[in-house]
Scaffold this motif. Structure first.
Motif, short mmCIF file in Angstrom:
data_model
loop_
_atom_site.label_atom_id
_atom_site.label_comp_id
_atom_site.label_asym_id
_atom_site.label_seq_id
_atom_site.Cartn_x
_atom_site.Cartn_y
_atom_site.Cartn_z
N VAL A 23 0.84 -1.20 0.00
CA VAL A 23 0.00 0.00 0.00
C VAL A 23 0.88 1.25 0.00
O VAL A 23 1.53 1.58 0.99
CB VAL A 23 -0.97 -0.01 1.20
CG1 VAL A 23 -1.77 1.28 1.25
CG2 VAL A 23 -1.91 -1.22 1.12
N LYS A 25 -0.02 4.49 -0.82
CA LYS A 25 -0.70 5.80 -0.75
C LYS A 25 0.17 6.80 0.00
O LYS A 25 0.81 6.44 0.99
CB LYS A 25 -2.07 5.65 -0.06
CG LYS A 25 -2.00 5.15 1.37
CD LYS A 25 -3.40 4.78 1.89
CE LYS A 25 -3.33 4.40 3.37
NZ LYS A 25 -4.55 3.69 3.83
N ASN A 46 -5.43 4.48 -2.34
CA ASN A 46 -6.81 4.68 -1.90
C ASN A 46 -7.48 5.91 -2.53
O ASN A 46 -8.61 6.23 -2.20
CB ASN A 46 -6.91 4.74 -0.37
CG ASN A 46 -6.29 5.99 0.20
OD1 ASN A 46 -5.46 6.61 -0.46
ND2 ASN A 46 -6.68 6.35 1.41
N ILE A 67 -7.83 0.37 -3.26
CA ILE A 67 -8.26 -0.22 -1.98
C ILE A 67 -9.20 0.70 -1.21
O ILE A 67 -9.75 0.29 -0.19
CB ILE A 67 -7.04 -0.59 -1.10
CG1 ILE A 67 -6.24 0.66 -0.71
CG2 ILE A 67 -6.15 -1.62 -1.80
CD1 ILE A 67 -5.22 0.40 0.38
N MET A 151 -13.76 -8.19 0.53
CA MET A 151 -12.74 -7.42 1.25
C MET A 151 -13.36 -6.88 2.54
O MET A 151 -14.57 -6.62 2.58
CB MET A 151 -12.30 -6.24 0.36
CG MET A 151 -11.31 -5.28 0.97
SD MET A 151 -12.05 -3.90 1.85
CE MET A 151 -10.76 -2.68 1.68
N MET A 153 -12.35 -4.70 6.56
CA MET A 153 -11.41 -4.10 7.52
C MET A 153 -11.94 -4.33 8.93
O MET A 153 -13.11 -4.04 9.20
CB MET A 153 -11.29 -2.60 7.28
CG MET A 153 -10.54 -2.24 6.01
SD MET A 153 -10.78 -0.51 5.61
CE MET A 153 -9.47 0.20 6.60
N MET A 191 -4.01 -5.84 7.47
CA MET A 191 -3.17 -4.66 7.23
C MET A 191 -1.93 -4.81 8.13
O MET A 191 -1.75 -5.85 8.77
CB MET A 191 -3.94 -3.37 7.57
CG MET A 191 -5.36 -3.44 7.09
SD MET A 191 -6.38 -1.94 7.09
CE MET A 191 -5.54 -0.72 8.03
N SER A 192 -1.09 -3.76 8.21
CA SER A 192 0.16 -3.90 8.97
C SER A 192 -0.06 -4.44 10.38
O SER A 192 0.67 -5.32 10.83
CB SER A 192 0.87 -2.54 9.07
OG SER A 192 1.33 -2.15 7.80
N ARG A 207 -3.12 -6.28 2.65
CA ARG A 207 -2.84 -4.93 2.17
C ARG A 207 -1.94 -4.24 3.20
O ARG A 207 -2.41 -3.84 4.25
CB ARG A 207 -4.15 -4.15 2.00
CG ARG A 207 -5.23 -4.90 1.20
CD ARG A 207 -6.54 -4.09 1.19
NE ARG A 207 -6.95 -3.71 2.54
CZ ARG A 207 -7.76 -4.43 3.32
NH1 ARG A 207 -8.27 -5.56 2.91
NH2 ARG A 207 -8.03 -4.00 4.54
N ILE A 208 -0.65 -4.14 2.91
CA ILE A 208 0.29 -3.67 3.92
C ILE A 208 1.01 -2.41 3.45
O ILE A 208 1.63 -2.40 2.39
CB ILE A 208 1.30 -4.78 4.27
CG1 ILE A 208 0.54 -6.01 4.79
CG2 ILE A 208 2.31 -4.29 5.30
CD1 ILE A 208 1.43 -7.17 5.20
N GLY A 209 0.88 -1.34 4.26
CA GLY A 209 1.51 -0.07 3.93
C GLY A 209 2.63 0.30 4.86
O GLY A 209 3.82 0.18 4.52
N SER A 210 2.30 0.74 6.08
CA SER A 210 3.31 1.32 6.96
C SER A 210 4.42 0.34 7.34
O SER A 210 5.56 0.78 7.54
CB SER A 210 2.64 1.92 8.20
OG SER A 210 1.66 1.08 8.71
N ARG A 216 2.94 7.00 7.65
CA ARG A 216 2.50 8.09 6.75
C ARG A 216 2.36 9.37 7.54
O ARG A 216 2.11 9.35 8.73
CB ARG A 216 1.16 7.72 6.08
CG ARG A 216 1.26 6.61 5.04
CD ARG A 216 -0.11 6.25 4.49
NE ARG A 216 -0.97 5.66 5.50
CZ ARG A 216 -1.00 4.35 5.80
NH1 ARG A 216 -0.23 3.51 5.16
NH2 ARG A 216 -1.80 3.91 6.74
#
Ligand SMILES: *Cc1c(COP(=O)(O)O)cnc(C)c1O
Length: 217
Positions: A23, A25, A46, A67, A151, A153, A191-192, A207-210, A216
């Motif tokens: 992810v 974003k 996103n 996402i 999907m 959350m 997620m993370s 879905r992994i971002g940080s 962020r």
């Protein structure tokens, strides 16, 4: 650790049948390229506008996943290229995606977003709404969308038992959907902060971002 190191570590930990969406974003093209240069190709954004800008300036073989929540008037910008739309939360949105899929002679892969959290800030169908959608005759006419799965959350909480229960209920809905639509194959959850639980509960896509790119702003 660097982006490349974070990515390698997470990929090593993931079961081989779980897809990682990185992810990206708010992250720059340079940061995305650092991940790309390790061989990673699947990225999630996103916001349609931000994703489209990145799509037009980054390598063509990136698979872009939307996402976030999608406004219907933005569908046209991503319709030519988006690989998977995770957040489909209404029949109206599905209808709009179908319309733009037709213009580009493609069937756009979509996930139906389910509301599983105990919060009122998150989008998605509840179980009854999903049943109603699946019973809707119009769905059969949508030749330019391809429903690939679900999907969801979990609630933003430290209570891991609650997160586990929410993912478990989503997996139950996914299995029920599969019994009537055997072609669905994707369960996007995790997620993370909670992907370990999501995988234990049957996720096929995280879905992994940080944890890859850092926090962020
Ligand atoms: C931002 C976002 C993620 C990634 O969150 P992290 O906690 O940074 O891993 C996953 N899914 C959705 C829908 C998001 O908006």
């Amino acid at each position: 650790m660097s982006i490349a190191e974070n990515l390698k570590k997470i990929k090593n930990d993931l079961p081989s049948d779980v897809t990682l969406v990185a992810v990206s974003k708010t992250k720059s093209n340079e940061e995305i390229l650092e991940a790309y240069n390790t061989g990673h190709r699947v990225f999630g954004e996103n916001k349609v506008q931000e994703m489209t800008e990145k799509w037009s300036s980054l390598p063509e073989d990136i698979e872009w996943h939307m996402i976030g929540h999608v406004q219907r008037n933005k569908v046209k910008y991503m319709a030519p290229y988006v690989s998977l739309v995770h957040g489909v939360d209404s029949l109206k949105l599905l209808r709009e995606i179908n319309k733009h899929g037709r213009k580009h002679s493609r069937a756009i892969p979509c996930l139906l977003q389910m509301f599983i959290a105990k919060e009122d800030t998150k989008f998605g169908f509840d179980e009854q709404e999903l049943q109603a959608l699946l019973a809707n005759e119009e769905l059969k006419d949508f030749k330019h969308v391809k429903i690939m799965g679900l999907m969801g959350m979990a609630t933003f909480t430290d209570n891991r038992d609650q997160i586990r229960q929410e993912f478990h209920s989503l997996k139950t809905m996914f299995d029920a959907l599969k019994s009537v639509m055997p072609e669905v194959s994707i369960l996007s959850m995790g997620m993370s902060g909670d992907y370990d639980i999501a995988i234990e509960e049957g996720s096929t896509m995280v879905r992994i971002g940080s944890s890859i790119f850092g926090a962020r702003q």
